[in-house]
Design an enzyme around this catalytic site. Structure first.
Site, PDB file in Angstrom:
ATOM      1  N   SER A 125      19.527  17.761 -20.202  1.00  0.00           N
ATOM      2  CA  SER A 125      18.785  18.159 -19.005  1.00  0.00           C
ATOM      3  C   SER A 125      19.564  19.229 -18.236  1.00  0.00           C
ATOM      4  O   SER A 125      19.863  20.283 -18.783  1.00  0.00           O
ATOM      5  CB  SER A 125      18.475  16.922 -18.155  1.00  0.00           C
ATOM      6  OG  SER A 125      17.499  17.195 -17.177  1.00  0.00           O
ATOM      7  N   ASP A 179       7.724  14.934 -22.156  1.00  0.00           N
ATOM      8  CA  ASP A 179       8.718  15.025 -21.083  1.00  0.00           C
ATOM      9  C   ASP A 179       8.040  15.426 -19.770  1.00  0.00           C
ATOM     10  O   ASP A 179       7.506  16.531 -19.665  1.00  0.00           O
ATOM     11  CB  ASP A 179       9.781  16.046 -21.456  1.00  0.00           C
ATOM     12  CG  ASP A 179      11.008  16.019 -20.554  1.00  0.00           C
ATOM     13  OD1 ASP A 179      10.859  15.669 -19.361  1.00  0.00           O
ATOM     14  OD2 ASP A 179      12.104  16.336 -21.029  1.00  0.00           O
ATOM     15  N   HIS A 210      11.620  12.057 -21.039  1.00  0.00           N
ATOM     16  CA  HIS A 210      12.876  12.733 -20.701  1.00  0.00           C
ATOM     17  C   HIS A 210      14.017  11.782 -21.049  1.00  0.00           C
ATOM     18  O   HIS A 210      14.539  11.073 -20.190  1.00  0.00           O
ATOM     19  CB  HIS A 210      12.868  13.088 -19.207  1.00  0.00           C
ATOM     20  CG  HIS A 210      13.919  14.075 -18.814  1.00  0.00           C
ATOM     21  ND1 HIS A 210      13.929  15.371 -19.294  1.00  0.00           N
ATOM     22  CD2 HIS A 210      14.989  13.971 -17.980  1.00  0.00           C
ATOM     23  CE1 HIS A 210      14.956  16.013 -18.774  1.00  0.00           C
ATOM     24  NE2 HIS A 210      15.612  15.187 -17.975  1.00  0.00           N
TER      25      HIS A 210
END
Length: 230
Positions: A125, A179, A210
């Site tokens: 991320s 996601d 995610h």
């Protein structure tokens, strides 16, 4: 696992794990927004294979800062997120600061005797965004870059910051098709932009949000095995 400890560095604190004595490779792994260096430490036993060389995993803690999109709440973050528009949401000054801090950790590994071609830069991320951004600047290429559930901020300007030799670094990218934090289209566009710059990108998509999944870890291990065999 041998040798798990927490070490202060000049800039950032880190969590470390070594899979054996005298590590031959280092993996510098950057966590996501609001997490810390402990977040991905449990992945080590799931990822590492018995025939691999000894590895040193370094998991740094990002600085604590106010995050605009989260109502200014202070948390560990590699940069501020100022809005919803992916073209402009990432705080460029924060990204630059984090690239410098990551470079300091890379320099520490080099000072420990680790050759750059035996060092992997990984991130999830926000951490992956920094890993990709830092990789573009490297005139001394690393062994490779791992970018999970992430994208390349400032894609339009990224090619202008591309260092000589940077594209020698292979890239592993993986993303969840569902996601909700970073829609997959942004990751796909980033992968395409990296390929257009000349990077060898191995792309994977999984039916997940995610997060990471077992199939992704297995694919990453396959990719890493290929690097260790070179």
């Amino acid at each position: 696992m041998a040798g798990m400890d927490t070490h202060p560095t000049a800039l950032l604190d880190t969590v470390e794990q070594e899979t054996g004595a005298a590590p031959a490779w280092s993996v510098l792994w950057l966590h996501g927004l609001g997490a810390d260096g402990h977040d991905f430490a449990p992945i080590v036993p799931e990822l590492v294979r018995p025939d691999w060389p000894a590895l040193r995993f370094v998991f740094p803690h990002a600085p604590v800062r106010a995050v605009t999109i989260n109502n200014g709440v202070r948390m560990r973050a590699w940069y501020d997120i100022v809005g919803m528009d992916f073209a402009t949401r990432a705080d460029s000054d924060g990204i630059e600061e984090s690239i410098v801090q990551v470079q300091s950790l890379i320099d520490r590994e080099l000072a420990r005797g680790m050759a750059p071609e035996r060092l992997l830069l990984a991130g999830f991320s926000q951490g992956g965004a920094i890993a990709l951004s830092a990789a573009l600047r490297r005139s001394q290429p690393l062994a490779g870059v791992i970018a999970l559930s992430t994208y390349l901020p400032g894609m339009e300007l990224a090619a202008q910051k591309l260092a000589d030799q940077a594209t020698r670094q292979p890239v592993f990218m993986a993303h969840g098709s569902g996601d909700p934090v970073i829609p997959m289209v942004h990751a796909q566009r980033s992968a395409q932009a990296l390929q257009a710059m000349g990077f060898a990108v191995q792309w994977h998509a999984y039916p997940m949000g995610h997060q990471v999944c077992a199939e992704e870890i297995a694919a990453l291990a396959d990719w890493m095995s290929g690097l260790f065999a070179l």
